[in-house]
Design a protein around this motif. Sequence first.
Motif, PDB file in Angstrom:
ATOM      1  N   ALA A 193      42.917 -10.062 -90.292  1.00 41.89           N
ATOM      2  CA  ALA A 193      43.479  -9.955 -91.640  1.00 41.89           C
ATOM      3  C   ALA A 193      42.415 -10.144 -92.714  1.00 41.89           C
ATOM      4  O   ALA A 193      42.427  -9.445 -93.731  1.00 41.89           O
ATOM      5  N   PHE A 253      46.650 -13.052 -99.765  1.00 44.74           N
ATOM      6  CA  PHE A 253      47.665 -13.538 -98.846  1.00 44.74           C
ATOM      7  C   PHE A 253      48.448 -14.662 -99.500  1.00 44.74           C
ATOM      8  O   PHE A 253      47.920 -15.753 -99.736  1.00 44.74           O
ATOM      9  N   HIS A 254      49.701 -14.386 -99.803  1.00 45.42           N
ATOM     10  CA  HIS A 254      50.620 -15.343-100.427  1.00 45.42           C
ATOM     11  C   HIS A 254      50.937 -16.458 -99.422  1.00 45.42           C
ATOM     12  O   HIS A 254      51.106 -16.186 -98.227  1.00 45.42           O
ATOM     13  N   GLN A 308      48.134 -23.284 -94.822  1.00 45.97           N
ATOM     14  CA  GLN A 308      48.066 -22.746 -96.180  1.00 45.97           C
ATOM     15  C   GLN A 308      46.716 -23.045 -96.819  1.00 45.97           C
ATOM     16  O   GLN A 308      46.108 -22.185 -97.472  1.00 45.97           O
ATOM     17  N   TYR A 339      53.639 -16.045 -96.773  1.00 53.24           N
ATOM     18  CA  TYR A 339      53.489 -15.024 -95.745  1.00 53.24           C
ATOM     19  C   TYR A 339      52.303 -15.286 -94.823  1.00 53.24           C
ATOM     20  O   TYR A 339      51.797 -14.363 -94.184  1.00 53.24           O
ATOM     21  N   ILE A 340      51.883 -16.527 -94.725  1.00 50.85           N
ATOM     22  CA  ILE A 340      50.692 -16.797 -93.903  1.00 50.85           C
ATOM     23  C   ILE A 340      50.948 -16.548 -92.425  1.00 50.85           C
ATOM     24  O   ILE A 340      49.999 -16.368 -91.664  1.00 50.85           O
ATOM     25  N   ASP A 341      52.224 -16.504 -92.013  1.00 53.30           N
ATOM     26  CA  ASP A 341      52.503 -16.180 -90.611  1.00 53.30           C
ATOM     27  C   ASP A 341      52.147 -14.735 -90.291  1.00 53.30           C
ATOM     28  O   ASP A 341      52.060 -14.360 -89.115  1.00 53.30           O
ATOM     29  N   ARG A 342      51.916 -13.916 -91.324  1.00 52.84           N
ATOM     30  CA  ARG A 342      51.530 -12.522 -91.117  1.00 52.84           C
ATOM     31  C   ARG A 342      50.013 -12.322 -91.216  1.00 52.84           C
ATOM     32  O   ARG A 342      49.530 -11.193 -91.150  1.00 52.84           O
ATOM     33  N   VAL A 343      49.297 -13.420 -91.406  1.00 56.63           N
ATOM     34  CA  VAL A 343      47.841 -13.356 -91.528  1.00 56.63           C
ATOM     35  C   VAL A 343      47.264 -13.665 -90.150  1.00 56.63           C
ATOM     36  O   VAL A 343      47.022 -14.816 -89.795  1.00 56.63           O
ATOM     37  N   VAL A 350      50.494  -9.349-101.330  1.00 54.78           N
ATOM     38  CA  VAL A 350      50.928 -10.658-100.836  1.00 54.78           C
ATOM     39  C   VAL A 350      50.705 -10.838 -99.343  1.00 54.78           C
ATOM     40  O   VAL A 350      50.688 -11.972 -98.853  1.00 54.78           O
ATOM     41  N   GLU A 351      50.521  -9.747 -98.613  1.00 57.40           N
ATOM     42  CA  GLU A 351      50.273  -9.851 -97.173  1.00 57.40           C
ATOM     43  C   GLU A 351      49.749  -8.505 -96.688  1.00 57.40           C
ATOM     44  O   GLU A 351      49.884  -7.489 -97.375  1.00 57.40           O
TER      45      GLU A 351
END
Length: 260
Positions: free
Chosen positions: A74, A62-63, A107, A66-70, A38-39
């Motif tokens: 990435a 990438f879920h 997203q 959790y796009i703030d972790r991409v 998911v990330e």
Amino acid sequence: MLIDTHIHLDAAEFDSTRREVMQSARDAGVAGFVLPGVEPGNFAAVAELAASCADVAPAYGFHPLYIDRVGDGAFDQLRVQLEERRPIAVGEIGLDYFVEGLDRERQQIVLARQLTLAVEFNLPVLLHVRRAQDDVLKHLRRTRVRGGIAHAFNGSRQQADTFIRLGFKLGFGGAMTYSGSSRIRALAASLPLEAIVLETDGPDIPPAWRPQGPSLPAELLRYAGELAALRGEPLERVIEQTGRNACEALPGLEGYLSRV
């Protein structure tokens, strides 16, 4: 065979019971588990579980939650996972318009780039489509991937038919067990059985008989029974066909099942 086409076995909720949870599922007839990344931070855990358990098939993506972790790099990391780790799909990817405050434009950018990677690597996708079915379909019409699964489906019949025409199976699980989930239950009862796969989404979406959760893969057999009852079909046919559907949607899955 029973296949849990969507379960987050790496989730913290399973940390103290993971081995027992998986063995209970096997004892209940579950032959395989599809484990989506998911990330970037959970790719290693997914890979480790897949390497240590022959019946766990990995996917990486990438879920939308959790796009703030991409961040920078990435997508290069995702490319390495797709090249080296033998995943059966790109996922969990998609759009989520239910959770407030998420950047919808971001997203869509992240989804579009992952669909392009799925085409490049000729992989199906595991889709998150919560309150966003039409926009996901827009992207799928633009970037024709090789199909996959629309996980935890909760759209209209028209949307369901469109996903099916584009080569997708639709995932049903815990939400189907609630009597108040009238639309989901109607779809489960009326869609072609050849379009349906079973999932738990564990530890999320627990069933009506244990709403406090977590959702457990051993309950997949009972989900199959619920689906059979809704459709008025024999349990054995539901198990056989949904297992076949999972392998059609995710062709690489058979390679993992053959290791067991």
